[in-house]
Design an enzyme around this catalytic site. Structure first.
Site, mmCIF file in Angstrom:
data_model
loop_
_atom_site.group_PDB
_atom_site.id
_atom_site.type_symbol
_atom_site.label_atom_id
_atom_site.label_comp_id
_atom_site.label_asym_id
_atom_site.label_seq_id
_atom_site.Cartn_x
_atom_site.Cartn_y
_atom_site.Cartn_z
ATOM 1 N N LYS A 130 -3.467 -5.853 -25.074
ATOM 2 C CA LYS A 130 -2.616 -7.053 -25.024
ATOM 3 C C LYS A 130 -1.282 -6.782 -25.716
ATOM 4 O O LYS A 130 -0.233 -7.205 -25.243
ATOM 5 C CB LYS A 130 -3.327 -8.248 -25.697
ATOM 6 C CG LYS A 130 -4.428 -8.853 -24.861
ATOM 7 C CD LYS A 130 -3.884 -9.630 -23.683
ATOM 8 C CE LYS A 130 -4.883 -9.799 -22.548
ATOM 9 N NZ LYS A 130 -5.195 -8.620 -21.762
ATOM 10 N N GLU A 170 -9.201 -4.223 -26.445
ATOM 11 C CA GLU A 170 -8.549 -5.307 -25.707
ATOM 12 C C GLU A 170 -7.328 -5.828 -26.481
ATOM 13 O O GLU A 170 -6.273 -6.090 -25.887
ATOM 14 C CB GLU A 170 -9.559 -6.442 -25.445
ATOM 15 C CG GLU A 170 -8.979 -7.712 -24.864
ATOM 16 C CD GLU A 170 -8.328 -7.554 -23.483
ATOM 17 O OE1 GLU A 170 -8.368 -6.443 -22.922
ATOM 18 O OE2 GLU A 170 -7.760 -8.540 -22.999
ATOM 19 N N GLY A 197 0.835 -1.209 0.000
ATOM 20 C CA GLY A 197 0.000 0.000 0.000
ATOM 21 C C GLY A 197 0.858 1.243 0.000
ATOM 22 O O GLY A 197 2.046 1.202 -0.324
ATOM 23 N N LYS A 255 -0.298 -8.135 -11.034
ATOM 24 C CA LYS A 255 -1.580 -8.750 -11.361
ATOM 25 C C LYS A 255 -2.740 -8.103 -10.600
ATOM 26 O O LYS A 255 -3.824 -7.945 -11.113
ATOM 27 C CB LYS A 255 -1.502 -10.240 -11.019
ATOM 28 C CG LYS A 255 -2.741 -11.016 -11.373
ATOM 29 C CD LYS A 255 -2.542 -11.798 -12.637
ATOM 30 C CE LYS A 255 -3.809 -12.388 -13.180
ATOM 31 N NZ LYS A 255 -4.109 -11.945 -14.532
HETATM 32 C C1 F6R Z 1 -4.877 -6.753 -18.666
HETATM 33 C C2 F6R Z 1 -5.014 -6.837 -17.231
HETATM 34 C C3 F6R Z 1 -5.535 -5.668 -16.482
HETATM 35 C C4 F6R Z 1 -6.673 -6.133 -15.562
HETATM 36 C C5 F6R Z 1 -7.121 -4.975 -14.652
HETATM 37 C C6 F6R Z 1 -8.267 -5.388 -13.761
HETATM 38 O O1 F6R Z 1 -4.388 -7.931 -19.217
HETATM 39 O O2 F6R Z 1 -4.709 -7.858 -16.645
HETATM 40 O O3 F6R Z 1 -5.947 -4.653 -17.315
HETATM 41 O O4 F6R Z 1 -7.718 -6.576 -16.359
HETATM 42 O O5 F6R Z 1 -6.055 -4.562 -13.857
HETATM 43 O O6 F6R Z 1 -7.934 -6.449 -12.942
HETATM 44 P P1 F6R Z 1 -9.038 -7.332 -12.272
HETATM 45 O O7 F6R Z 1 -9.787 -8.052 -13.334
HETATM 46 O O8 F6R Z 1 -8.282 -8.251 -11.362
HETATM 47 O O9 F6R Z 1 -9.933 -6.392 -11.504
#
Ligand code: F6R
Length: 581
Positions: A463, A459, A98, A576
Site C-alpha cells: 500500500k 500488504e 492486450g 485496476k
Molecule cells: C493492490 C492491488 C493489486 C491487486 C492485484 C490482483 O492494491 O490492487 O495488487 O490486488 O493486481 O488483482 P485482483 O484482485 O483483481 O485479481
C-alpha cells in the site's frame, strides 16, 4: 488493462454516451483515451494523453461511436499512440486491449501501409484493411485475428457499414443488448445504465454488432453460435464519491458495511465452501498482489484456527507447481476483478485437466466468476480506486469465517467478526497525524510482523509503495536479521505489527534489534511499549486482528498519499485490472 466501449444505435449523441462509458472503465487504464465516431463515411477521432477528467469531445454528431482508455504496453504515452487507430483509408478503425506478440513480424508484411503510431495495435487496422478487399468485415476481422499471437480483445469499427466487430481471446468483452441500439464494453458494470441484457463474449468468439442485431461466431471455424443472453441484476455502479474526497477513502470507510453484508448473506456459501475444503486433501490458494497476501493470511487463519494446511501460491508462479495437482486437489482463486491474467491463465489450464476449482471473487460475471466450479461472490461493491482495499478485507473475513466453520465453530467466528466490525468503526475515527507527519517524506520504510502479521506487513508495504511511492519492504520479523537488517541505519523507519498473540514477544525483540542499530520504531499494537518511538493503538479482535491491522495500513497509506499531494485513486503506472502478462 485498457477499457473498450462501443455503441451502434439511433441516438445522434453516441460519442458522448461512449465518453461516459469510458469514464466507468478508466480504472482499467488512464494513460490516455480516445473516441471515434462515423461521419460521412469516415471515422473521425478525438484522442488525448492523460486522464479524461472534465474533457469535452470535439467530434461531429453520429449514432455509431466507440472508444478506449489506455494502459500503455507498446509505445509511449502520447496523443498519437492513444487509441482508436485508423487504416489507410480512414474508414476502418480499431481499439485494443492486450498485446500482439508477433506484431514486429506482421508489420514487415504491411510495407505498403502508412503506420503512424508506435503501437502494436495499429497493424491490426491495416491487416483488416487488406483482408476487407476480398471479405466481409466480419470475415476480414476473423481471418486477421487468426494471424495474431498473444492475448487480445479488439473492437473494429467500419464507417460505411456502421458495424462493430468485437473479438477476443483473453481479455474481457461484454455485449449489451439495448432498445434499437447495441453496445459492447470491457465490463458489465459500465453497461448497466443502458441495459441489463448482456452476453459475455467467450474467448475465441467474435460478435458482429449492428443497431438491430448481434450475431456471435466461433473465430476458428466461422460457425455461427447461439446467443446466450443473461439478465444481470446487480446494482448500477456507485461511481460517485459521495462526500468523500477520494474513492480510496470511501471504499475503506465502507469496510464495516462490507463485513456486515458478509455476516448477513454469505453464511450458507461459506459453510458449503468449507465442506469442499474438507473433501480435498490438498488445497491451493492462488492470487496476485494484495489478493495473494489475503491468500497468505488465509493460510495462517487455517493453520491456527482450523489446523488445516492450505498452500498459498502467487498466480504468476502457479504453473511451476501445477505438476503436484491431482484429483484430490482443490484450487481456490482469489480476486477482486476476476480478470487478472496471472490467475485466469492457470485456471484455464487446470480446468482442462479436470481439477476442481473455486473462487472468492468480487466482480459478478467476471471471467473467474464464470469459469470456476464453485464461487463465493464477495459482494463488496465496485472498487473504483486502483489500490484494493475493501475487497481485500472481504477476502480476509470470508477466509477467517471459513477457518472457524472448518472447525465447526462458525458461530464463534461470527461473534468475533462482529467485534472486529465494531473495532473497525473506532479505528476509522483514529487520528494518525503524528505518524503520517513522520513518515510522509521518508524514502525507505521497513515493515515487520510475525505469523499472520507477516502477510499484513507485506500488504502494508504494498500500500505504501503504490499509493505513496515510498520504497517500503515487508518482512517477517525473524527473517530481517538474515540479511536485510544490513539496511537499517540511524533514523531508518520501521513499522512493527505487534498484536498480543503468540508473535508478540519475538516481534518486540526484533524491534529492539532494529532500535539498537538506530532504527525508529513505529509500533502498531494494543498497548504502548518502551521500544516504540511512535505508537498507533490498534484495538484487537482475537484471531481476526489482522483485519484491523490491514485497515490501519490502508488508512496510513491513504493519509500519507494525501499529505504528499498524490492521487491515491489512480497511482502512476498502475491499472485496476491486470489482463496482460
Ligand atoms: C493492490 C492491488 C493489486 C491487486 C492485484 C490482483 O492494491 O490492487 O495488487 O490486488 O493486481 O488483482 P485482483 O484482485 O483483481 O485479481
Amino acid at each position: 488493462m485498457c477499457g473498450i466501449f462501443g455503441l451502434v444505435g439511433s441516438d445522434k449523441n453516441a460519442a458522448s454516451v461512449v465518453l461516459e462509458g469510458l469514464k466507468c472503465l478508466e480504472y482499467r487504464g488512464y494513460d490516455s483515451w480516445g473516441v471515434g465516431v462515423a461521419s460521412n463515411g469516415q471515422i473521425k477521432i478525438d484522442k488525448h494523453s492523460g486522464k479524461i477528467g472534465n474533457s469535452l469531445l470535439n467530434l461531429p454528431e453520429g449514432s455509431f461511436a466507440f472508444g478506449h482508455t489506455r494502459w500503455a504496453t507498446h509505445g509511449k504515452v502520447t496523443d498519437i499512440n492513444a487509441h482508436p487507430h485508423l487504416d489507410c483509408s480512414g474508414k476502418i478503425s480499431v481499439v485494443h486491449n492486450g498485446i500482439i506478440e508477433n506484431y514486429q513480424q506482421l508489420k514487415l508484411e504491411l510495407k505498403n501501409h502508412r503506420s503512424i503510431s508506435e503501437t502494436d495495435t495499429e497493424i491490426f487496422a491495416h491487416i483488416v484493411e487488406d483482408l476487407r478487399k476480398k471479405h466481409s468485415l466480419k470475415e476480414a476481422v476473423r481471418l486477421g485475428f487468426l494471424k495474431l499471437k498473444g492475448l487480445s480483445a479488439f473492437l473494429v469499427a467500419e464507417a460505411d457499414s456502421e458495424t462493430l466487430i468485437a473479438v477476443k481471446n483473453g481479455s474481457p468483452l461484454v455485449i449489451g443488448l439495448g432498445d434499437k441500439e447495441n453496445l459492447v464494453a470491457s465490463d458489465a458494470h459500465s453497461l448497466i445504465p443502458l441495459t441489463r441484457k448482456i452476453i459475455f463474449l467467450e474467448d475465441g468468439q467474435l460478435a458482429e454488432i449492428t443497431k438491430n442485431k448481434v450475431r456471435i461466431f466461433d473465430v476458428q471455424t466461422g460457425r455461427e453460435l447461439e446467443l446466450k443472453i443473461e439478465e444481470v441484476t446487480f446494482k448500477a455502479i456507485e461511481a460517485e464519491k459521495e462526500d468523500y474526497p477520494h474513492f480510496m477513502l470511501k471504499e475503506i470507510s465502507e469496510e464495516p458495511k462490507v463485513l456486515e453484508n458478509i455476516l448477513l448473506n454469505l453464511k450458507e456459501s461459506i459453510i458449503k465452501f468449507t465442506d469442499s475444503l474438507k473433501n480435498h486433501s490438498k488445497v491451493y490458494l492462488v492470487a496476485s498482489g494484495s489478493a495473494y497476501f489475503a491468500a497468505l493470511a488465509g493460510s495462517y487463519f487455517f493453520s491456527k484456527i482450523a489446523e488445516k494446511e492450505l498452500i498459498p501460491v502467487a498466480g504468476s508462479e502457479f504453473i511451476y507447481k501445477e505438476k503436484f495437482l491431482d484429483k484430490n486437489s482443490l484450487v481456490v482463486f482469489l480476486s477482486q476483478s476476476g480478470e487478472t491474467i496471472d490467475i485466469i491463465e492457470p485456471l484455464k489450464k487446470i480446468k482442462e485437466k479436470g481439477i476442481q476449482t473455486a473462487a472468492l471473487v468480487n466482480v459478478f460475471g467476471s471471467t473467474l466468476y464464470r469459469l470456476v466450479d464453485e464461487k463465493i461472490w464477495l459482494e463488496a461493491g465496485p472498487e473504483i480506486a486502483v489500490v484494493s482495499t475493501k475487497a481485500m478485507i472481504a477476502k480476509l473475513a470470508v477466509l477467517g469465517l471459513s477457518a472457524f466453520s472448518f472447525n465447526s465453530k462458525y458461530e464463534a467466528g461470527e461473534k468475533l467478526l462482529s467485534q472486529t466490525i465494531s473495532n473497525m468503526k473506532d479505528i476509522l475515527k483514529q487520528n494518525l497525524d503524528e505518524v503520517v507527519n513522520f513518515l510522509h517524506d521518508k524514502e525507505h520504510i521497513y515493515v515487520i510482523g510475525r505469523g499472520i502479521s507477516y502477510p499484513v506487513s507485506l500488504e502494508a508495504a504494498l500500500k505504501l509503495k503504490e499509493a505513496c511511492y515510498i520504497h517500503t519492504e515487508g518482512f517477517s520479523g525473524g527473517e530481517l536479521k538474515h540479511g536485510a537488517i544490513a539496511l537499517v541505519d540511524k533514523g531508518t523507519p520501521c513499522i512493527i505489527f505487534a498484536p498480543k498473540d503468540e508473535s508478540f514477544d519475538s516481534v518486540i525483540s526484533n524491534a529492539m534489534e532494529i532500535k539498537a542499530r538506530g532504527g525508529i520504531i513505529i509500533g502498531l499494537s494494543e498497548e504502548r511499549n518502551e521500544v516504540f518511538d511512535h505508537f498507533i493503538e490498534v484495538k484487537e479482535s482475537g484471531d481476526l486482528t489482522a483485519i484491523n491491522n490491514i485497515l490501519i495500513s490502508q488508512l496510513l497509506a491513504y493519509k500519507i498519499a494525501i499529505k504528499k499531494g498524490l492521487d491515491p485513486d489512480k497511482p502512476r503506472n498502475l491499472a485496476k485490472s491486470v489482463t496482460v502478462k
